[in-house]
Motif scaffolding. Sequence first.
Motif, PDB file in Angstrom:
ATOM      1  N   GLY A  65       0.824  -1.199   0.000  1.00 28.21           N
ATOM      2  CA  GLY A  65       0.000   0.000   0.000  1.00 28.21           C
ATOM      3  C   GLY A  65       0.855   1.245   0.000  1.00 28.21           C
ATOM      4  O   GLY A  65       1.845   1.320  -0.730  1.00 28.21           O
ATOM      5  N   HIS A  67       2.674   4.476   2.557  1.00 26.05           N
ATOM      6  CA  HIS A  67       3.163   4.845   3.881  1.00 26.05           C
ATOM      7  C   HIS A  67       3.564   6.313   3.851  1.00 26.05           C
ATOM      8  O   HIS A  67       4.109   6.796   2.865  1.00 26.05           O
ATOM      9  CB  HIS A  67       4.370   3.981   4.250  1.00 26.05           C
ATOM     10  CG  HIS A  67       4.782   4.107   5.669  1.00 26.05           C
ATOM     11  ND1 HIS A  67       5.597   5.121   6.130  1.00 26.05           N
ATOM     12  CD2 HIS A  67       4.483   3.353   6.740  1.00 26.05           C
ATOM     13  CE1 HIS A  67       5.780   4.981   7.427  1.00 26.05           C
ATOM     14  NE2 HIS A  67       5.124   3.900   7.817  1.00 26.05           N
ATOM     15  N   TRP A  78       1.412  -2.981   9.979  1.00 32.07           N
ATOM     16  CA  TRP A  78       0.719  -1.688  10.041  1.00 32.07           C
ATOM     17  C   TRP A  78      -0.544  -1.740  10.901  1.00 32.07           C
ATOM     18  O   TRP A  78      -0.947  -0.747  11.464  1.00 32.07           O
ATOM     19  CB  TRP A  78       0.341  -1.230   8.644  1.00 32.07           C
ATOM     20  CG  TRP A  78       1.498  -0.956   7.744  1.00 32.07           C
ATOM     21  CD1 TRP A  78       2.796  -0.677   8.108  1.00 32.07           C
ATOM     22  CD2 TRP A  78       1.485  -0.925   6.330  1.00 32.07           C
ATOM     23  NE1 TRP A  78       3.575  -0.481   6.995  1.00 32.07           N
ATOM     24  CE2 TRP A  78       2.788  -0.626   5.882  1.00 32.07           C
ATOM     25  CE3 TRP A  78       0.485  -1.119   5.378  1.00 32.07           C
ATOM     26  CZ2 TRP A  78       3.117  -0.516   4.542  1.00 32.07           C
ATOM     27  CZ3 TRP A  78       0.820  -1.011   4.043  1.00 32.07           C
ATOM     28  CH2 TRP A  78       2.115  -0.712   3.633  1.00 32.07           C
ATOM     29  N   TYR A  79      -1.176  -2.887  11.023  1.00 26.44           N
ATOM     30  CA  TYR A  79      -2.415  -3.003  11.783  1.00 26.44           C
ATOM     31  C   TYR A  79      -2.190  -3.342  13.256  1.00 26.44           C
ATOM     32  O   TYR A  79      -3.132  -3.390  14.050  1.00 26.44           O
ATOM     33  CB  TYR A  79      -3.334  -4.051  11.161  1.00 26.44           C
ATOM     34  CG  TYR A  79      -2.730  -5.436  11.195  1.00 26.44           C
ATOM     35  CD1 TYR A  79      -2.885  -6.258  12.310  1.00 26.44           C
ATOM     36  CD2 TYR A  79      -2.002  -5.916  10.124  1.00 26.44           C
ATOM     37  CE1 TYR A  79      -2.314  -7.514  12.346  1.00 26.44           C
ATOM     38  CE2 TYR A  79      -1.438  -7.174  10.153  1.00 26.44           C
ATOM     39  CZ  TYR A  79      -1.595  -7.973  11.265  1.00 26.44           C
ATOM     40  OH  TYR A  79      -1.030  -9.213  11.304  1.00 26.44           O
ATOM     41  N   PHE A  92      -1.710   2.886   4.768  1.00 21.80           N
ATOM     42  CA  PHE A  92      -2.943   2.296   4.246  1.00 21.80           C
ATOM     43  C   PHE A  92      -2.552   1.198   3.269  1.00 21.80           C
ATOM     44  O   PHE A  92      -1.662   1.403   2.439  1.00 21.80           O
ATOM     45  CB  PHE A  92      -3.788   3.327   3.482  1.00 21.80           C
ATOM     46  CG  PHE A  92      -4.296   4.454   4.314  1.00 21.80           C
ATOM     47  CD1 PHE A  92      -5.459   4.318   5.056  1.00 21.80           C
ATOM     48  CD2 PHE A  92      -3.623   5.658   4.347  1.00 21.80           C
ATOM     49  CE1 PHE A  92      -5.935   5.369   5.827  1.00 21.80           C
ATOM     50  CE2 PHE A  92      -4.097   6.719   5.109  1.00 21.80           C
ATOM     51  CZ  PHE A  92      -5.254   6.569   5.854  1.00 21.80           C
ATOM     52  N   LYS A 100      -8.124  -5.229   4.521  1.00 17.77           N
ATOM     53  CA  LYS A 100      -7.434  -3.976   4.266  1.00 17.77           C
ATOM     54  C   LYS A 100      -6.959  -3.505   5.634  1.00 17.77           C
ATOM     55  O   LYS A 100      -7.571  -3.815   6.659  1.00 17.77           O
ATOM     56  CB  LYS A 100      -8.316  -2.951   3.552  1.00 17.77           C
ATOM     57  CG  LYS A 100      -9.606  -2.608   4.225  1.00 17.77           C
ATOM     58  CD  LYS A 100     -10.411  -1.656   3.347  1.00 17.77           C
ATOM     59  CE  LYS A 100     -11.642  -1.187   4.080  1.00 17.77           C
ATOM     60  NZ  LYS A 100     -12.359  -0.157   3.338  1.00 17.77           N
ATOM     61  N   THR A 102      -4.719  -0.533   8.184  1.00 12.26           N
ATOM     62  CA  THR A 102      -4.206   0.801   8.448  1.00 12.26           C
ATOM     63  C   THR A 102      -3.707   0.814   9.888  1.00 12.26           C
ATOM     64  O   THR A 102      -3.741  -0.206  10.572  1.00 12.26           O
ATOM     65  CB  THR A 102      -5.263   1.891   8.182  1.00 12.26           C
ATOM     66  OG1 THR A 102      -4.633   3.173   8.249  1.00 12.26           O
ATOM     67  CG2 THR A 102      -6.407   1.832   9.165  1.00 12.26           C
ATOM     68  N   TRP A 143      -9.629   2.839   0.459  1.00 16.19           N
ATOM     69  CA  TRP A 143      -9.498   3.775   1.566  1.00 16.19           C
ATOM     70  C   TRP A 143      -9.785   5.210   1.153  1.00 16.19           C
ATOM     71  O   TRP A 143      -9.398   5.640   0.073  1.00 16.19           O
ATOM     72  CB  TRP A 143      -8.067   3.766   2.122  1.00 16.19           C
ATOM     73  CG  TRP A 143      -7.684   2.510   2.815  1.00 16.19           C
ATOM     74  CD1 TRP A 143      -6.873   1.531   2.343  1.00 16.19           C
ATOM     75  CD2 TRP A 143      -8.094   2.088   4.109  1.00 16.19           C
ATOM     76  NE1 TRP A 143      -6.747   0.524   3.260  1.00 16.19           N
ATOM     77  CE2 TRP A 143      -7.495   0.849   4.366  1.00 16.19           C
ATOM     78  CE3 TRP A 143      -8.921   2.637   5.090  1.00 16.19           C
ATOM     79  CZ2 TRP A 143      -7.685   0.145   5.539  1.00 16.19           C
ATOM     80  CZ3 TRP A 143      -9.108   1.933   6.265  1.00 16.19           C
ATOM     81  CH2 TRP A 143      -8.493   0.703   6.477  1.00 16.19           C
ATOM     82  N   ILE A 145      -8.120   8.308   2.271  1.00 18.45           N
ATOM     83  CA  ILE A 145      -6.853   8.488   2.976  1.00 18.45           C
ATOM     84  C   ILE A 145      -6.754   9.873   3.596  1.00 18.45           C
ATOM     85  O   ILE A 145      -7.468  10.796   3.209  1.00 18.45           O
ATOM     86  CB  ILE A 145      -5.653   8.219   2.047  1.00 18.45           C
ATOM     87  CG1 ILE A 145      -5.643   9.197   0.871  1.00 18.45           C
ATOM     88  CG2 ILE A 145      -5.683   6.775   1.556  1.00 18.45           C
ATOM     89  CD1 ILE A 145      -4.407   9.108   0.013  1.00 18.45           C
ATOM     90  N   THR A 146      -5.866  10.010   4.549  1.00 21.02           N
ATOM     91  CA  THR A 146      -5.626  11.272   5.235  1.00 21.02           C
ATOM     92  C   THR A 146      -5.055  12.285   4.252  1.00 21.02           C
ATOM     93  O   THR A 146      -4.089  11.997   3.541  1.00 21.02           O
ATOM     94  CB  THR A 146      -4.652  11.068   6.409  1.00 21.02           C
ATOM     95  OG1 THR A 146      -5.143  10.000   7.225  1.00 21.02           O
ATOM     96  CG2 THR A 146      -4.515  12.333   7.237  1.00 21.02           C
ATOM     97  N   TYR A 151       2.980  10.607   0.633  1.00 22.58           N
ATOM     98  CA  TYR A 151       2.988   9.150   0.728  1.00 22.58           C
ATOM     99  C   TYR A 151       4.006   8.551  -0.231  1.00 22.58           C
ATOM    100  O   TYR A 151       4.372   9.160  -1.235  1.00 22.58           O
ATOM    101  CB  TYR A 151       1.617   8.576   0.364  1.00 22.58           C
ATOM    102  CG  TYR A 151       0.523   8.902   1.341  1.00 22.58           C
ATOM    103  CD1 TYR A 151       0.377   8.179   2.513  1.00 22.58           C
ATOM    104  CD2 TYR A 151      -0.384   9.917   1.076  1.00 22.58           C
ATOM    105  CE1 TYR A 151      -0.647   8.462   3.411  1.00 22.58           C
ATOM    106  CE2 TYR A 151      -1.414  10.209   1.968  1.00 22.58           C
ATOM    107  CZ  TYR A 151      -1.536   9.471   3.130  1.00 22.58           C
ATOM    108  OH  TYR A 151      -2.539   9.756   4.011  1.00 22.58           O
TER     109      TYR A 151
END
Length: 174
Positions: A65, A67, A78-79, A92, A100, A102, A143, A145-146, A151
């Motif tokens: 994904g 980062h 990551w989770y 993500f 999936k 995050t 997702w 995403i923020t 990223y």
Amino acid sequence: PENNFCVLSATSNQQAATLSEGSLKYNGTGNNTDNIQSTFGVSSGKWYWEVKCLSIQQSESWSAGIHQTGFPPVLVHWYSGDYVAATHGVAFGIQDNDKKITNTAQSAFTSSIAAGDVIQFRLDLDDNELSVSVDGTDKGKAWDITANIEYTPSSTVYNSSSVIYNFGQDSTFA
């Protein structure tokens, strides 16, 4: 220079995992969770790349994904509850076991990833979305995403799981 392509960053490889194939192939080693990031960070526009799952050691041992740049890779998935965005960066992605993932969370995804599958990522930083296809079948937005974060494409592998990237160099992954 013109016609530059992203590769996986040897400086973000914090374990004994191996890079090969022009820094596009990443093989995990030992009983480690190995994380790696790529060399291009992006904060606007639309981006596309592909990741081929070469091998999966066991369930939950392969993910790919994006980062957040500026944070070094760490030795946890990551989770994991130990993976905190404030100290490790926002991440993500998707995982091999219909999930999936995050920061500190897993949720259902619409496709299991198996060895040989090619995952197509579409990162839209104008609308802050990460969308995914698996072997050419669109799985849609994975997702929201923020926003306002830079990223970079990234992967996490455990033990002998492995991955290879195509950032446009060669669609055959050769």
